[in-house]
Design a protein around this motif. Structure first.
Motif, mmCIF file in Angstrom:
data_model
loop_
_atom_site.group_PDB
_atom_site.id
_atom_site.type_symbol
_atom_site.label_atom_id
_atom_site.label_comp_id
_atom_site.label_asym_id
_atom_site.label_seq_id
_atom_site.Cartn_x
_atom_site.Cartn_y
_atom_site.Cartn_z
ATOM 1 N N VAL A 1 0.839 -1.199 0.000
ATOM 2 C CA VAL A 1 0.000 0.000 0.000
ATOM 3 C C VAL A 1 0.871 1.245 0.000
ATOM 4 C CG1 VAL A 1 -1.770 1.267 1.270
ATOM 5 C CG2 VAL A 1 -1.881 -1.226 1.125
ATOM 6 N N LYS A 2 1.914 1.247 0.815
ATOM 7 C CA LYS A 2 2.831 2.390 0.810
ATOM 8 C C LYS A 2 3.439 2.579 -0.584
ATOM 9 C CE LYS A 2 4.175 2.180 5.693
ATOM 10 N NZ LYS A 2 5.288 1.966 6.654
ATOM 11 N N ARG A 3 3.768 1.479 -1.230
ATOM 12 C CA ARG A 3 4.343 1.583 -2.573
ATOM 13 C C ARG A 3 3.345 2.213 -3.550
ATOM 14 N NH1 ARG A 3 5.587 -3.271 -2.859
ATOM 15 N NH2 ARG A 3 7.737 -3.093 -2.141
ATOM 16 N N ALA A 4 2.071 1.833 -3.422
ATOM 17 C CA ALA A 4 1.038 2.411 -4.291
ATOM 18 C C ALA A 4 0.925 3.920 -4.067
ATOM 19 C CB ALA A 4 -0.301 1.728 -4.038
ATOM 20 N N TYR A 5 1.021 4.337 -2.817
ATOM 21 C CA TYR A 5 0.978 5.776 -2.523
ATOM 22 C C TYR A 5 2.182 6.490 -3.130
ATOM 23 C CZ TYR A 5 -2.908 5.908 0.870
ATOM 24 O OH TYR A 5 -4.135 5.892 1.461
ATOM 25 N N LEU A 6 3.380 5.923 -2.960
ATOM 26 C CA LEU A 6 4.583 6.577 -3.457
ATOM 27 C C LEU A 6 4.597 6.665 -4.979
ATOM 28 C CD1 LEU A 6 7.324 5.095 -1.099
ATOM 29 C CD2 LEU A 6 6.373 7.403 -1.072
ATOM 30 N N GLU A 7 3.922 5.740 -5.628
ATOM 31 C CA GLU A 7 3.880 5.749 -7.086
ATOM 32 C C GLU A 7 2.724 6.566 -7.639
ATOM 33 O OE1 GLU A 7 3.778 1.619 -8.065
ATOM 34 O OE2 GLU A 7 5.918 1.303 -7.654
ATOM 35 N N ALA A 8 1.840 7.032 -6.761
ATOM 36 C CA ALA A 8 0.663 7.786 -7.206
ATOM 37 C C ALA A 8 1.054 9.185 -7.656
ATOM 38 C CB ALA A 8 -0.360 7.868 -6.093
ATOM 39 N N GLU A 9 0.372 9.670 -8.661
ATOM 40 C CA GLU A 9 0.601 11.020 -9.165
ATOM 41 C C GLU A 9 -0.521 11.978 -8.797
ATOM 42 O OE1 GLU A 9 3.211 12.223 -10.678
ATOM 43 O OE2 GLU A 9 4.324 10.343 -10.767
ATOM 44 N N ASP A 10 -1.716 11.428 -8.584
ATOM 45 C CA ASP A 10 -2.857 12.316 -8.367
ATOM 46 C C ASP A 10 -3.936 11.579 -7.582
ATOM 47 O OD1 ASP A 10 -4.333 14.593 -8.446
ATOM 48 O OD2 ASP A 10 -4.702 14.587 -10.604
ATOM 49 N N THR A 11 -4.968 12.307 -7.222
ATOM 50 C CA THR A 11 -6.100 11.749 -6.487
ATOM 51 C C THR A 11 -7.391 12.077 -7.221
ATOM 52 O OG1 THR A 11 -6.334 13.766 -5.171
ATOM 53 C CG2 THR A 11 -4.922 12.026 -4.271
ATOM 54 N N VAL A 12 -8.461 11.409 -6.808
ATOM 55 C CA VAL A 12 -9.784 11.716 -7.350
ATOM 56 C C VAL A 12 -10.742 11.922 -6.185
ATOM 57 C CG1 VAL A 12 -9.434 10.404 -9.474
ATOM 58 C CG2 VAL A 12 -10.429 9.263 -7.470
ATOM 59 N N VAL A 13 -11.798 12.668 -6.424
ATOM 60 C CA VAL A 13 -12.861 12.831 -5.426
ATOM 61 C C VAL A 13 -14.075 12.064 -5.918
ATOM 62 C CG1 VAL A 13 -14.386 14.445 -4.240
ATOM 63 C CG2 VAL A 13 -12.006 15.076 -4.667
ATOM 64 N N THR A 14 -14.551 11.136 -5.078
ATOM 65 C CA THR A 14 -15.673 10.286 -5.467
ATOM 66 C C THR A 14 -16.760 10.320 -4.406
ATOM 67 O OG1 THR A 14 -16.329 8.013 -6.024
ATOM 68 C CG2 THR A 14 -14.593 8.263 -4.395
ATOM 69 N N ARG A 15 -18.000 10.153 -4.835
ATOM 70 C CA ARG A 15 -19.135 9.960 -3.926
ATOM 71 C C ARG A 15 -19.601 8.507 -3.923
ATOM 72 N NH1 ARG A 15 -22.147 14.470 -2.234
ATOM 73 N NH2 ARG A 15 -21.358 16.466 -2.972
ATOM 74 N N ALA A 16 -18.894 7.656 -4.658
ATOM 75 C CA ALA A 16 -19.362 6.287 -4.834
ATOM 76 C C ALA A 16 -19.151 5.416 -3.601
ATOM 77 C CB ALA A 16 -18.653 5.644 -6.028
ATOM 78 N N VAL A 17 -18.277 5.825 -2.688
ATOM 79 C CA VAL A 17 -17.997 4.989 -1.526
ATOM 80 C C VAL A 17 -19.145 5.049 -0.523
ATOM 81 C CG1 VAL A 17 -16.427 4.556 0.395
ATOM 82 C CG2 VAL A 17 -15.508 5.272 -1.827
ATOM 83 N N ASP A 18 -19.509 6.259 -0.100
ATOM 84 C CA ASP A 18 -20.561 6.371 0.915
ATOM 85 C C ASP A 18 -21.499 7.552 0.676
ATOM 86 O OD1 ASP A 18 -18.991 8.517 1.563
ATOM 87 O OD2 ASP A 18 -18.299 7.732 3.487
ATOM 88 N N GLY A 19 -21.477 8.093 -0.533
ATOM 89 C CA GLY A 19 -22.394 9.174 -0.850
ATOM 90 C C GLY A 19 -21.874 10.556 -0.539
ATOM 91 N N LEU A 20 -20.734 10.657 0.166
ATOM 92 C CA LEU A 20 -20.120 11.937 0.488
ATOM 93 C C LEU A 20 -18.838 12.107 -0.308
ATOM 94 C CD1 LEU A 20 -20.530 11.803 4.381
ATOM 95 C CD2 LEU A 20 -21.888 13.173 2.781
ATOM 96 N N PRO A 21 -18.420 13.345 -0.593
ATOM 97 C CA PRO A 21 -17.162 13.542 -1.334
ATOM 98 C C PRO A 21 -15.985 12.962 -0.551
ATOM 99 C CG PRO A 21 -18.430 15.580 -1.227
ATOM 100 C CD PRO A 21 -19.092 14.621 -0.284
ATOM 101 N N HIS A 22 -15.190 12.144 -1.203
ATOM 102 C CA HIS A 22 -14.105 11.420 -0.543
ATOM 103 C C HIS A 22 -12.896 11.451 -1.469
ATOM 104 C CE1 HIS A 22 -13.368 8.096 2.585
ATOM 105 N NE2 HIS A 22 -12.215 8.309 1.988
ATOM 106 N N ARG A 23 -11.782 12.053 -1.007
ATOM 107 C CA ARG A 23 -10.575 12.132 -1.842
ATOM 108 C C ARG A 23 -9.743 10.878 -1.632
ATOM 109 N NH1 ARG A 23 -8.404 15.820 -4.818
ATOM 110 N NH2 ARG A 23 -9.612 17.567 -3.938
ATOM 111 N N VAL A 24 -9.473 10.157 -2.721
ATOM 112 C CA VAL A 24 -8.810 8.862 -2.662
ATOM 113 C C VAL A 24 -7.868 8.703 -3.846
ATOM 114 C CG1 VAL A 24 -10.777 7.748 -1.516
ATOM 115 C CG2 VAL A 24 -10.644 7.756 -4.010
#
Length: 370
Positions: free
Chosen positions: A231-254
């Motif tokens: 998981v740490k490796r996935a974070y270190l390789e990430a370039e950007d994030t998205v905001v979704t409401r699909a998880v629980d209906g509220l804006p969530h940056r992931v």
């Protein structure tokens, strides 16, 4: 892009015979309130901010916040005592204001001598009074000036302001716009969160008038964090994030993952079925029966105005976070992340991170013109 993995030295570090001495303390309203050495808060992230990370952050001079929303009451008590075995430094515990046993948990914090209680949702005045009467400082997180004014009028000791850059549940207003508005609205200490990762951010927040900064993603990506290596490796390789409401209906940056993409494509019925499955799993995880879970759901509905469907979907968040943060399933879990994740390239210890942040802040201020 491939980035280095594993504990990394500070970018400007060279050969050393031993660790650099700790910088001197920084005195702000936050450090005086919380009893910490530096105006830096390690925020209470579910499945991430456990005893090891919290104690390491506190030993480094920051204020560590233990996450308890994903723990049963007895597990929370055990985690508090585990932190106290690791450090004598003051620390905080994050509570759910809408939990059915919120009062009992607040009484536990008082009995255990916890220094700070933090909240994601504003606690009611009677809960604030209980904590303050017991010597626990109350620090809710807010996303608008009116929320800060409300909790300040109820007696909150400080507020943490999280702008849209922050990971997890987020609002639409950036930290640089939101922070000065809240500072103008209240006369209690304000901690800035959302988009912070280094000493330049700390210097900027202090220049705005804040009493310190809160960092989540940056502390998640330390060698003291118990998050799985994959998981740490996935974070270190990430370039950007998205905001979704699909998880629980509220804006969530992931971080964008196959699980998030699948949820975005799924219809309402499929999401509801997932929510029911996760609600049952969360009930088992937290050691609670269906009755307390339903009471908490209705409490959330009353406090947030959420519909029944969204209330049920709230169970998705803790269980999908667990899939990634505990089980290491980067393809099936939710990985909350602030926008600053794309600029993080190393895994320092909490000690190195906090001390580096303080030194950078002082160097930044010293280098200002005039």
């Amino acid at each position: 892009m491939t980035r280095p993995f594993g504990p990394q030295p500070a970018p400007d570090s060279g050969p050393r015979l031993g660790p650099a001495p700790a910088p001197g303390p920084m005195d702000t309203a936050l450090t005086r309130l919380a009893g910490c050495r530096y105006p830096v808060v390690q925020t209470g992230m579910g499945w991430v901010a456990g005893p090891r990370l919290v104690a390491a952050a506190c030993e480094a001079g920051a204020l560590g916040i233990l996450a308890s929303a994903t723990l049963g009451r007895e597990e929370t008590a055990a985690a508090i005592r585990a932190v106290k075995r690791r450090t004598d430094a003051p620390f905080g515990v994050n509570l759910r204001a809408d939990a059915a046993d919120a009062r009992e948990r607040a009484e536990m914090l008082v009995a255990e001598g916890v220094r700070v209680a933090s909240f994601a949702l504003a606690p009611q005045q009677d809960l604030i009074d209980l904590l303050k009467d017991g010597g626990v400082a109350v620090v809710p997180t807010v996303g608008a000036p009116r929320h800060a004014e409300k909790v300040a009028s109820w007696g909150a000791d400080a507020v943490m302001v999280q702008g849209s850059e922050g990971g997890g549940h987020t609002g639409p207003v950036s930290t640089t716009v939101l922070l000065p508005r809240v500072l103008d609205a209240v006369d209690i200490p304000v901690v800035a969160a959302g988009g912070f990762r280094d000493g330049r951010g700390l210097a900027a927040a202090l220049a705005f008038g804040a009493s310190g900064i809160g960092m989540g993603t940056r502390f998640l990506l330390t060698s003291d964090s118990t998050v799985p290596d994959a998981v740490k490796r996935a974070y270190l390789e990430a370039e950007d994030t998205v905001v979704t409401r699909a998880v629980d209906g509220l804006p969530h940056r992931v971080l964008s993952t196959p699980a998030i993409e699948a949820l975005e494509r799924a219809g309402g019925l499929r999401r509801l079925l997932l929510a029911l499955r996760n609600a049952r799993a969360f009930r088992t995880e937290a050691g609670a029966g269906w009755a307390p879970l339903l009471r908490e759901g209705w409490a959330m509905r009353r406090s947030t105005g959420a519909g029944l469907g969204r209330t049920l979907m709230a169970a998705n968040t803790p269980m999908m976070l667990k899939a990634a943060m505990v089980e290491g399933r980067t393809d099936a879990g939710v990985m909350s992340a602030g926008q600053t994740v794309g600029a993080i390239t190393d895994l320092p210890s909490c000690r190195d991170l906090v001390h580096r942040t303080v030194r950078e802040a002082r160097e930044t201020v010293a280098g200002l013109p005039g």
